[in-house]
Design a protein around this motif. Structure first.
Motif, PDB file in Angstrom:
ATOM      1  N   ASP A  57      -0.368 -30.290 -25.148  1.00 11.06           N
ATOM      2  CA  ASP A  57      -0.964 -31.480 -24.530  1.00 11.06           C
ATOM      3  C   ASP A  57       0.048 -32.201 -23.637  1.00 11.06           C
ATOM      4  N   LYS A  58       1.281 -31.675 -23.593  1.00  9.57           N
ATOM      5  CA  LYS A  58       2.297 -32.304 -22.748  1.00  9.57           C
ATOM      6  C   LYS A  58       2.893 -31.262 -21.787  1.00  9.57           C
ATOM      7  N   LEU A  59       4.163 -30.843 -21.994  1.00 11.01           N
ATOM      8  CA  LEU A  59       4.786 -29.955 -21.005  1.00 11.01           C
ATOM      9  C   LEU A  59       4.516 -28.459 -21.187  1.00 11.01           C
ATOM     10  N   GLU A  60       4.081 -28.064 -22.365  1.00 12.03           N
ATOM     11  CA  GLU A  60       3.953 -26.626 -22.613  1.00 12.03           C
ATOM     12  C   GLU A  60       2.673 -26.064 -21.990  1.00 12.03           C
ATOM     13  N   ALA A  61       2.783 -24.856 -21.413  1.00 12.90           N
ATOM     14  CA  ALA A  61       1.600 -24.144 -20.919  1.00 12.90           C
ATOM     15  C   ALA A  61       1.858 -22.648 -21.026  1.00 12.90           C
ATOM     16  N   TYR A  62       0.997 -21.949 -21.733  1.00 14.39           N
ATOM     17  CA  TYR A  62       1.102 -20.482 -21.875  1.00 14.39           C
ATOM     18  C   TYR A  62       2.492 -20.042 -22.327  1.00 14.39           C
TER      19      TYR A  62
END
Ligand code: GLC
Length: 481
Positions: free
Chosen positions: A193-198
């Motif tokens: 929901d913040k900086l992490e993606a995949y």
């Protein structure tokens, strides 16, 4: 007086690799000075032209805690055309022959440093903005830092942020643990929901999550990026934030791009005398580039970064067919080696028809806008695109794919209603493009009066910053309250 701070990785007249620099260089000048004090922070790259470096004055320097080191932060300043600029100086990060490198991790470290330094200099130079207007992934950490370590103390507490997407393709990604180490952000920032993606930490995502408002550079692109095809993995987030996301189409600097006063071109012209005068530019360019000298030949221009985004694989695919036609093609730009070599090859193969200029040059770009009859821009995606706006301004008829800003700024020719400022096609398909180019050739060769009326309409549309700068001002007012 409302205070706005632009932070970006490039800006005309100091440093430019693409359209971002044009926007950062021209938009601040068009914001109403009576109500807004707009300033700009850029990196001080060693590769900036000496003539520009000579304009910078030293302000101060200090050391900043960053990536487990005490990093030097130099501050320089300059005023150009009424805009106050600040530069962050650190040769370790901003040395080298080009602003950007291919080392993704190094780029992350460099622009994390830049974001932190940009915030750190504000109390020192005594500028407390109401809004920080951030541009692309290189500045994505600013909204995050504003919420995190800089919110203690009053100075940063009420600063709002805007994230403008010029290109969603570039996001600044690396593994979370390393990025956490570099940025010094607490671990709980690295969740989905913040900086992490995949599985990665994603700096642009951080900016998009934490900014108070999000904009991108055309209405159509603002819609497109909410879909998987254009969303680059962030379409879900952009849908979730769609209430805070709007498209504001870019303008261009109407002083810099003006066929009546352009110093680079052979023969100035305007919307009244282009029928007689514009062709003199074509004649001069044919001579300069060693093309067959013929006033009547339809000359097509292409000025672009040579990357996948620009639809160059479509052109490569139909080049042999296109070169059977009665046309000339003038290319200017640098980029991926395979495209550079592809155009060099066709220049060799059809030497009197194709001119490949694999470098960047402002003067030549202006000559191409002024000399060509048509301008080709079949992009796969195009957040806004500025070259088609320059072409319209110079009465050079754009042939574009209907995507992003190209769709919003080029009205397709309609021979039944006598409307339109260019030619366009919908699908990313080489023969659909070729068919459209050939339709344009037909109008150019067989219906010259119609062609000239397209130019009349193209030169009459207004893509100066006037309307769009007002929209930014409206948004600034609304955010500040
Ligand atoms: C990027 C985009 C281009 C846009 C420019 C300025 O270069 O690719 O479409 O016009 O940024 O916003």
């Amino acid at each position: 007086m409302k205070k706005i701070l632009f932070v970006a990785s490039e800006g005309v007249p100091f440093i430019k690799t693409g359209g971002l620099a044009d926007v950062v260089g021209s938009l601040p000048k068009c914001i109403d000075k009576e109500y807004f004090d707009v300033r700009v922070i850029l990196p001080k790259y060693t590769c900036m032209k000496q003539e520009m470096k000579d304009k910078l004055e030293y302000v101060t320097h200090f050391y900043m805690d960053f990536n487990w080191k005490n990093e030097y932060v130099g501050v320089l300043t300059a005023e150009v055309e009424g805009i106050r600029y600040y530069f962050i100086d650190n040769e370790g990060y901003f040395g080298g022959f080009k602003p950007y490198s291919d080392n993704a991790l190094y780029e992350i470290e460099k622009y994390s440093y830049f974001c932190k330094a940009a915030l750190s200099i504000l109390p020192i130079v005594g500028f407390q903005p109401d809004i920080i207007h951030c541009h692309d992934w290189q500045t994505g950490l600013i909204p995050v830092y504003l919420k995190e370590r800089f919110h203690e103390g009053d100075f940063f507490r009420s600063i709002k942020s805007i994230m403008t997407i010029h290109n969603l393709k570039f996001q600044g990604k690396w593994n979370p643990r390393t990025v956490q180490n570099i940025t010094g952000l607490p671990e709980y920032y690295f969740t989905s929901d913040k900086l992490e993606a995949y599985g990665d930490a994603n700096l642009l995502k951080g900016g998009l999550v934490y900014a108070d408002a999000i904009t991108t550079v055309s209405n159509t692109y603002a819609e497109e990026i909410k879909t998987p095809f254009y969303g680059e993995g962030l379409d879900g987030l952009l849908r979730a934030r769609s209430g805070d996301l709007r498209g504001i189409v870019n303008g261009i600097d109407y002083e810099e791009f003006n066929p009546e006063t352009d110093k680079y071109i052979e023969r100035p012209y305007n919307a009244v005398n282009f029928r007689k005068e514009k062709v003199k530019n074509k004649r001069a360019l044919q001579k300069e580039l060693g093309l067959c000298q013929d006033d009547k030949k339809m000359m097509i221009g292409l000025v672009s970064r040579l990357t996948d985004q620009k639809g160059l694989d479509l052109i490569a695919y139909i080049m042999d067919e296109l070169c059977q036609d009665d046309i000339q093609l003038v290319v200017l730009g640098t980029g991926e080696e395979r495209y550079e070599n592809c155009f060099r090859h066709f220049d060799w193969k059809y030497s009197d028809k194709v001119s490949a200029n694999i470098y960047y040059s402002d003067p030549l770009s202006h000559k191409i806008y002024a000399s060509c009859d048509a301008f080709l821009m079949p992009s796969l995606f195009e957040p806004c695109g500025l070259s088609q706006l320059m072409s319209l301004r110079y009465g050079t008829v754009p042939i574009v794919r209907e995507t992003g800003g190209l769709k919003d700024t080029v009205e397709p020719y309609n021979e039944y209603e006598s409307r339109g400022t260019g030619f366009s096609f919908a699908n990313y398909n080489a023969h659909e493009m070729l068919h459209t180019i050939r339709y344009a050739e037909h109008i150019y060769y067989d219906k010259k009066r119609e062609w000239n009326k397209i130019i009349d309409r193209a030169m009459a549309v207004d893509f100066s910053w006037k309307v769009s700068a007002a929209k930014y001002q409206e948004m600034y007012d609304w955010l500040i309250g």
